[in-house]
Scaffold this active site. Structure first.
Site, PDB file in Angstrom:
ATOM      1  N   GLY A  35       4.056   1.402  10.540  1.00 26.46           N
ATOM      2  CA  GLY A  35       4.618   2.726  10.300  1.00 26.46           C
ATOM      3  C   GLY A  35       5.939   2.971  11.005  1.00 26.46           C
ATOM      4  CD  GLU A  91      -1.591  -4.003   7.406  1.00 30.70           C
ATOM      5  OE1 GLU A  91      -0.467  -4.035   6.915  1.00 30.70           O
ATOM      6  OE2 GLU A  91      -2.401  -3.087   7.206  1.00 30.70           O
ATOM      7  CB  SER A 134       7.460  -2.958  11.213  1.00 30.98           C
ATOM      8  OG  SER A 134       7.076  -1.679  11.656  1.00 30.98           O
ATOM      9  CD  GLU A 147      -1.439   4.496   7.940  1.00 28.63           C
ATOM     10  OE1 GLU A 147      -1.699   4.827   6.770  1.00 28.63           O
ATOM     11  OE2 GLU A 147      -0.358   3.960   8.270  1.00 28.63           O
ATOM     12  CE  LYS A 183       1.047   2.589   5.319  1.00 34.30           C
ATOM     13  NZ  LYS A 183       1.464   2.524   6.704  1.00 34.30           N
ATOM     14  CG  ASN A 241      -1.449   1.212   1.719  1.00 35.23           C
ATOM     15  OD1 ASN A 241      -1.619   2.128   0.926  1.00 35.23           O
ATOM     16  ND2 ASN A 241      -1.788   1.293   3.006  1.00 35.23           N
ATOM     17  CG  HIS A 270      -4.291   0.740   6.477  1.00 38.68           C
ATOM     18  ND1 HIS A 270      -3.776   1.713   7.297  1.00 38.68           N
ATOM     19  CD2 HIS A 270      -3.266  -0.099   6.186  1.00 38.68           C
ATOM     20  CE1 HIS A 270      -2.476   1.459   7.486  1.00 38.68           C
ATOM     21  NE2 HIS A 270      -2.150   0.364   6.833  1.00 38.68           N
TER      22      HIS A 270
HETATM   23  P1  PGA Z   1       4.753  -0.494   7.277  1.00 35.66           P
HETATM   24  O1  PGA Z   1       3.245  -0.337   6.805  1.00 35.66           O
HETATM   25  O2  PGA Z   1       5.301  -1.733   6.636  1.00 35.66           O
HETATM   26  O3  PGA Z   1       5.432   0.747   6.771  1.00 35.66           O
HETATM   27  O4  PGA Z   1       4.744  -0.600   8.759  1.00 35.66           O
HETATM   28  C1  PGA Z   1       2.405  -1.450   6.803  1.00 35.66           C
HETATM   29  C2  PGA Z   1       1.002  -1.077   6.471  1.00 35.66           C
HETATM   30  O5  PGA Z   1       0.515  -0.020   6.858  1.00 35.66           O
HETATM   31  O6  PGA Z   1       0.316  -1.870   5.789  1.00 35.66           O
END
Ligand code: PGA
Length: 264
Positions: free
Chosen positions: A175, A169, A215, A99, A11, A9, A97
């Site tokens: 993040g 997740e 991550s 977020e 983002k 993704n 997601h």
């Molecule tokens: P990240 O993001 O790998 O940068 O932690 C994962 C995600 O939001 O799907």
């Protein structure tokens, strides 16, 4: 064996031009990959979707959208409908997601409407679930996951389970401020998710791919497949350089093919 999904993704990163450059490079890097049952996907911003859809991706990369309205058209200023996404051949819709849940107050009820809309329009619904840090700390991660799954997948017909993908997740692992999730912990959550899917869909629930995100990088990716038993990976930052993502994919694929197949 469930298909293996690996994707990213983007983002709110990359302009349309940058996304095209990224996805074209990724397609070139992956041109010789024997993907077979493995599915590679990229989920760019809405503004990049039409340009990406015009790229010769050799059928190697599925295209996703980061969100979607549940209605086909109407008085929904600022929203993008499933019909608009289908126009560009979008294959996968990412729904809820963490977020979206935490920064835009997206509820399980709306997630459910979006899941049903994606399925109605023949797209795969990639439903994201995960507990936040305080829910983990007070020990209610499993309850949260069950609620998110049962509410988010309400009224999904058994015959549609082939178009559902679940991304586990944990919000606290996502993040730049995220912590790397321990494999033993994520394996237990995988079992909780699988149980909820079996409860909802009987044996069809076993066929729904469950992928892990938060991550993920080249140091931990293989472990989530090999020890964790996941059916794929949802990668953020570690995938936003096409060359780096290509290396990660090549590292993980053989692990999946050779025995990282002890599925939940
Ligand atoms: P990240 O993001 O790998 O940068 O932690 C994962 C995600 O939001 O799907």
């Amino acid at each position: 064996m469930n298909p293996f999904y690996i994707g990213t993704n983007l983002k709110m990163n990359m302009t349309a031009a940058q996304t095209v450059e990224y996805i074209s490079l990724l397609a070139q890097y992956c041109a010789d990959l024997p993907l077979g049952e493995a599915k590679l996907f990229v989920i760019p911003s809405f503004t990049a979707i039409s340009d990406c859809a015009r790229q010769p991706l050799e059928g190697k990369i599925l295209l996703g959208a980061q969100n979607m309205c549940w209605e086909d058209s109407g008085e929904f200023t600022g929203e993008i409908s499933p019909v608009m996404l289908r126009e560009f051949g979008v294959d996968i819709v990412e729904i809820a997601h963490s977020e979206r849940r935490s920064k835009f107050s997206e509820s399980d009820e709306y997630a459910n409407l979006k899941v049903l809309a994606a399925l109605r329009h023949g797209m795969k619904a990639l439903l994201c679930v995960g507990e936040n840090k305080s829910q983990k700390d007070i020990g209610i991660s499993d309850e949260i996951l069950s609620i998110q799954l049962k509410a988010g997948l309400k009224n999904v017909a058994d015959f549609d389970t082939g178009n559902i993908i679940i991304a586990y997740e944990p919000a606290w692992a996502i993040g730049s401020a995220g912590e790397t999730a321990d494999c033993v912990y994520t394996k237990s959550r995988l079992m909780t998710i699988r149980s909820a899917l079996l409860e909802l869909f009987g044996s069809d629930g076993r066929e729904i791919p469950i992928i892990f995100g938060g991550s993920v990088n080249e140091r931990n990716a293989c472990a989530y497949i090999e020890e964790g038993g996941y059916d794929g990976l949802f990668v953020g930052r570690a995938a936003w350089d096409a060359e780096r993502f290509n290396r990660l994919i090549r590292q993980v694929l053989p692990v999946w093919k050779s025995g990282g197949r002890r599925r939940s």
